[in-house]
Scaffold this motif. Structure first.
Motif, PDB file in Angstrom:
ATOM      1  N   TYR A 164      47.871  49.496  42.798  1.00 54.95           N
ATOM      2  CA  TYR A 164      48.712  48.353  43.149  1.00 54.95           C
ATOM      3  C   TYR A 164      49.056  48.357  44.634  1.00 54.95           C
ATOM      4  N   ASP A 165      49.004  47.176  45.235  1.00 53.44           N
ATOM      5  CA  ASP A 165      49.382  46.989  46.633  1.00 53.44           C
ATOM      6  C   ASP A 165      50.058  45.630  46.734  1.00 53.44           C
ATOM      7  N   MET A 168      48.082  42.725  48.295  1.00 52.32           N
ATOM      8  CA  MET A 168      46.761  42.328  47.807  1.00 52.32           C
ATOM      9  C   MET A 168      46.705  40.827  47.513  1.00 52.32           C
ATOM     10  N   ARG A 169      45.489  40.288  47.570  1.00 49.27           N
ATOM     11  CA  ARG A 169      45.261  38.881  47.260  1.00 49.27           C
ATOM     12  C   ARG A 169      45.362  38.667  45.756  1.00 49.27           C
ATOM     13  N   GLU A 171      43.146  37.306  43.955  1.00 50.97           N
ATOM     14  CA  GLU A 171      41.850  37.652  43.379  1.00 50.97           C
ATOM     15  C   GLU A 171      41.742  39.150  43.095  1.00 50.97           C
ATOM     16  N   ASP A 172      42.264  39.962  44.020  1.00 52.74           N
ATOM     17  CA  ASP A 172      42.221  41.410  43.826  1.00 52.74           C
ATOM     18  C   ASP A 172      43.194  41.851  42.733  1.00 52.74           C
ATOM     19  N   ALA A 173      44.319  41.155  42.631  1.00 49.97           N
ATOM     20  CA  ALA A 173      45.274  41.480  41.572  1.00 49.97           C
ATOM     21  C   ALA A 173      44.675  41.195  40.202  1.00 49.97           C
ATOM     22  N   LYS A 175      41.481  41.272  39.465  1.00 48.34           N
ATOM     23  CA  LYS A 175      40.489  42.319  39.219  1.00 48.34           C
ATOM     24  C   LYS A 175      41.163  43.594  38.737  1.00 48.34           C
ATOM     25  N   LEU A 176      42.282  43.956  39.377  1.00 45.05           N
ATOM     26  CA  LEU A 176      43.028  45.145  38.962  1.00 45.05           C
ATOM     27  C   LEU A 176      43.530  45.006  37.536  1.00 45.05           C
ATOM     28  N   TRP A 227      33.442  49.452  36.165  1.00 43.38           N
ATOM     29  CA  TRP A 227      34.513  50.440  36.154  1.00 43.38           C
ATOM     30  C   TRP A 227      34.089  51.692  35.391  1.00 43.38           C
TER      31      TRP A 227
END
Length: 247
Positions: A164-165, A168-169, A171-173, A175-176, A227
């Motif tokens: 987690y950041d 982050m965008r 889109e990246d969230a 994906k996470l 993954w």
């Protein structure tokens, strides 16, 4: 069982929920566990639910009915002046529904329990995220606790904690979260696709992108396979364990 995640980012809020409910291996159904209310320019509120399906549907139905006919005697999500008061109203509704069911139905600990994630923004205030317990109390997300999980939480948590950041965008969230959900459904058959998501842009005061990701979605399959392969490669890259020759 259920798996839902609400996450705070610098850009806004991210919500994702699975749709599987079951009462045994031979009675599996699909139900939407995410509800979004909006008054464009004034507020946007998202609710996700885990627990007894009758309880969660009763809570959502009550909140939905009240949001359509604002009356002084019936508090409404579309009228409360802040997200904090919205969380209090939802918590009270949940507590009342559980108490009513417990008084008239079968009596068993946690039979009618449910847990909720509520997030959104009301004009004049910042985006906020709450975790609401069946007892009617709740806590708010912060920089120290920037995301909440409900339902089957343990399998999908490690990747969230590590990756987690807040910067982050969206889109990246997503994906996470898909990695987190994939880890959960592979470990627990009571969680399953399709997955619903909602992306709320801070200060937009309107619903953002919403969609459903099916189990056979090409991108989800790519994330799931990638993954798994990445974990195997990471394990192989670690130095081997050396057994003590004296044992």
């Amino acid at each position: 069982m259920t798996y839902c995640v609400g996450m705070m980012l610098d850009r806004g809020l991210v919500f994702m929920s699975d749709t599987r409910t079951n009462a045994g291996l031979d009675n599996i159904s699909t139900f939407r566990k995410m509800t979004v209310w909006e008054d464009p320019g004034e507020r946007c509120i998202t609710l996700m639910a885990a627990g007894n399906l009758a309880t969660t549907q009763a809570v959502v139905s009550l909140l939905d009915e009240r949001s359509k006919t604002v009356q002084e005697r019936e508090p409404s999500l579309m009228a409360v002046p802040s997200m904090f008061q919205a969380a209090g109203m939802v918590a009270e509704t949940l507590r009342d529904v559980i108490a009513r069911h417990a008084e008239t139905g079968q009596r068993a600990d946690s039979t009618f329990n449910a847990t909720l994630i509520l997030g959104g923004q009301v004009k004049g205030g910042p985006p906020r995220l709450f975790l609401i317990y069946p007892e009617g109390n709740f806590i708010e997300a912060s920089a120290d606790t920037p995301f909440f999980q409900i339902g089957e939480t343990k399998y999908g948590r490690p990747i969230l904690v590590r990756a987690y950041d807040p910067a982050m965008r969206f889109e990246d969230a997503l994906k996470l979260l898909l990695v987190s959900f994939d880890s959960t459904l592979k470990a627990n058959l009571t969680v399953g696709a399709p997955f619903d998501f909602h992306l709320y842009q801070a200060d937009s005061l309107r619903a953002g992108p919403r969609d459903r990701i099916e189990a056979d979605d090409p991108y989800f399959q790519l994330v799931s396979q990638g993954w798994g392969d990445a974990l195997k490669e990471a394990l192989d890259s670690l130095p081997p364990f050396t057994l003590d020759s004296q044992t």
